[in-house]
Scaffold this motif. Structure first.
Motif, PDB file in Angstrom:
ATOM      1  N   VAL A  28       0.863  -1.178   0.000  1.00  0.00           N
ATOM      2  CA  VAL A  28       0.000   0.000   0.000  1.00  0.00           C
ATOM      3  C   VAL A  28       0.898   1.224   0.000  1.00  0.00           C
ATOM      4  CG1 VAL A  28      -1.888   1.210   1.165  1.00  0.00           C
ATOM      5  CG2 VAL A  28      -1.669  -1.280   1.395  1.00  0.00           C
ATOM      6  N   ARG A  34       5.854   0.940  -4.438  1.00  0.00           N
ATOM      7  CA  ARG A  34       5.289  -0.399  -4.629  1.00  0.00           C
ATOM      8  C   ARG A  34       6.143  -1.186  -5.607  1.00  0.00           C
ATOM      9  NH1 ARG A  34       0.251   2.200  -5.639  1.00  0.00           N
ATOM     10  NH2 ARG A  34       0.182   1.181  -7.676  1.00  0.00           N
ATOM     11  N   GLU A  50      -1.355  -5.707  -4.471  1.00  0.00           N
ATOM     12  CA  GLU A  50      -1.194  -4.271  -4.264  1.00  0.00           C
ATOM     13  C   GLU A  50      -2.539  -3.606  -4.033  1.00  0.00           C
ATOM     14  OE1 GLU A  50       1.215  -2.193  -7.090  1.00  0.00           O
ATOM     15  OE2 GLU A  50       2.526  -3.910  -7.460  1.00  0.00           O
ATOM     16  N   CYS A  51      -2.520  -2.508  -3.258  1.00  0.00           N
ATOM     17  CA  CYS A  51      -3.695  -1.659  -3.063  1.00  0.00           C
ATOM     18  C   CYS A  51      -3.311  -0.227  -3.419  1.00  0.00           C
ATOM     19  CB  CYS A  51      -4.184  -1.711  -1.617  1.00  0.00           C
ATOM     20  SG  CYS A  51      -5.038  -3.224  -1.166  1.00  0.00           S
ATOM     21  N   MET A  57      -8.709  -2.521  -0.043  1.00  0.00           N
ATOM     22  CA  MET A  57      -8.153  -3.381   0.994  1.00  0.00           C
ATOM     23  C   MET A  57      -9.069  -4.538   1.411  1.00  0.00           C
ATOM     24  SD  MET A  57      -5.708  -4.299   2.897  1.00  0.00           S
ATOM     25  CE  MET A  57      -4.548  -2.957   2.660  1.00  0.00           C
ATOM     26  N   LEU A  71       2.573  -0.644   4.652  1.00  0.00           N
ATOM     27  CA  LEU A  71       1.785   0.581   4.568  1.00  0.00           C
ATOM     28  C   LEU A  71       2.695   1.782   4.372  1.00  0.00           C
ATOM     29  CD1 LEU A  71      -0.771   2.265   4.831  1.00  0.00           C
ATOM     30  CD2 LEU A  71      -0.604   2.025   7.325  1.00  0.00           C
ATOM     31  N   ILE A  78      -4.111   7.354   0.278  1.00  0.00           N
ATOM     32  CA  ILE A  78      -4.269   6.438   1.390  1.00  0.00           C
ATOM     33  C   ILE A  78      -4.435   7.237   2.685  1.00  0.00           C
ATOM     34  CG2 ILE A  78      -3.175   4.621   2.758  1.00  0.00           C
ATOM     35  CD1 ILE A  78      -4.046   3.660   0.044  1.00  0.00           C
TER      36      ILE A  78
END
Length: 403
Positions: A28, A34, A50-51, A57, A71, A78
């Motif tokens: 995230v 990422r 991946e988010c 999520m 995170l 986010i």
């Protein structure tokens, strides 16, 4: 997941007590972070999801069953507090590792609130951090025993659409400008993650071998078109077996697939040197034919067998590629350097280009340039990477040149 906790693989329960199954991580944060973390964690054996936003999520937690959430603090899309609440609501039992700026108030808040919520918060990572530091943080999740070999047949992978091509850049050995890329086939399995070809490439007599070869050709052409749209069009190389190329119908189909776009600089097909030498007379004819369709043949992994390429009249191949076992360490290995010099001399005699594969140090890069290689590739420049990452990648020529 905790030691001894059960998970699901292929719909069946699996006990993680000895951690033979590959761990899973969800990334995230910002896209470039990422991408970096995906490379590092996949090398460690993780299966990655991946988010891009917090809304993604819950679906990832329910379908991917991650052991670890990484995170990124500071992502515009986010909200850390909201994401922590989601993890609690979804009863996430894995570990959470936050990473971000060295002096971040938000980082401290995430650690405190996550601990108050009862989440298993790992000590945070303060950017910039090295891959070794990340490994130390997540050591408890790494497999303690080698994961079992994935029993996946290439036919299943072709049918399920799990195959893709990754691209390893090639550079001019003297100017260090990017000149092309070699495609490597990979499987992105829903359970095993990214699987290297050693686990699924079929034997030459397998009927799916031709299907795999056709997949590589078709995907390489589609990927070239994507790179053209991204304004990063370069010459591509693929690997095909000699058995495919000595089939006249396969060669005709290959020629018909070539793009007619004026920006298409041609497709290079690399053939293993042992196969090429065993089928030299037939491949000479194929090489002559396909040149008229913007296709060139190259002989791959040339090494101690270089004398068998001497004396060929009207040599139609366009490149000789030297085996990495002779390139790696050639700066300080007289025998390796001698083999490389002989192959470069043969190439000059035939007026074809040479590629040094497996350049992993600045000393070897300097050596291959001094030996007269035209192109170089290897981990010094970058590993093979997925298409979109390759399109966004660049290379800063850090290796210093002697004056």
């Amino acid at each position: 997941m905790e030691h001894g906790q059960a998970g699901l693989v292929g719909g069946k329960p699996v006990i993680f007590g000895q951690r033979k199954v590959r761990p899973r991580a969800c990334l995230v944060g910002k896209r470039h972070l990422r991408a970096f973390l995906r490379d590092v964690l996949e090398d460690m054996g993780f299966v990655i999801s991946e988010c891009r936003t917090a809304d993604e999520m819950p679906h990832v937690l329910r379908t991917e069953l991650p052991d670890l959430i990484l995170l990124g603090i500071g992502s515009d899309r986010i909200e850390p507090g909201r994401l922590l609440e989601m993890l609690v609501r979804e009863e996430f039992a894995g570990r959470v590792l936050a990473f971000g700026a060295r002096e971040s108030i938000i980082m401290a808040a995430v650690q405190q609130v996550g601990s108050e919520y009862g989440l298993a918060m790992l000590p945070p990572l303060k950017a910039p951090f090295a891959a070794e530091t990340l490994r130390d943080r997540i050591a408890m999740l790494l497999p303690r025993e080698p994961a079992p070999r994935p029993a996946v047949h290439v036919g299943e992978a072709l049918h399920a659409g799990w195959l893709e091509l990754w691209y390893e850049p090639k550079f001019d050995a003297c100017t260090l400008s990017r000149r092309g890329a070699e495609a490597h086939v990979r499987m992105r399995h829903p359970t095993w993650g990214v699987v290297p070809p050693a686990y699924f490439i079929p034997e030459p007599h397998d009927p799916h071998f031709r299907g795999l070869s056709q997949f590589v050709i078709d995907r390489a052409i589609k990927d070239w078109q994507y790179l053209l749209e991204q304004q990063t069009s370069i010459d591509l190389s693929i690997n095909l077996p000699a058995a495919f190329l000595i089939d006249p119908q396969a060669v005709r189909d290959l020629c018909r697939r070539m793009p007619s776009h004026p920006a298409f600089g041609g497709l290079t097909i690399e053939i293993e040197s042992v196969e090429a030498i065993q089928n030299l007379d037939l491949l000479v004819e194929v090489a002559r034919e396909v040149r008229f369709h913007n296709i060139g043949l190259a002989i791959d992994n040339v090494g101690a067998n270089w004398p068998q390429l001497m004396g060929v009249t009207k040599f139609p191949f366009m490149k000789l590629k030297v085996d990495r076992q002779f390139v790696g360490g050639c700066a300080n290995g007289p025998l390796k350097r001698t083999v490389c010099r002989h192959i470069v001399d043969i190439a000059k005699e035939y007026n074809v280009r040479t590629v040094a594969e497996g350049v992993e140090s600045q000393a070897d890069l300097i050596a291959v340039a001094e030996l007269g290689f035209d192109l170089a590739q290897g981990h010094l420049f970058g590993k093979a990477m997925p298409l979109k990452q390759f399109a966004q990648s660049s290379f800063n020529p850090a290796p210093a040149r002697p004056k």
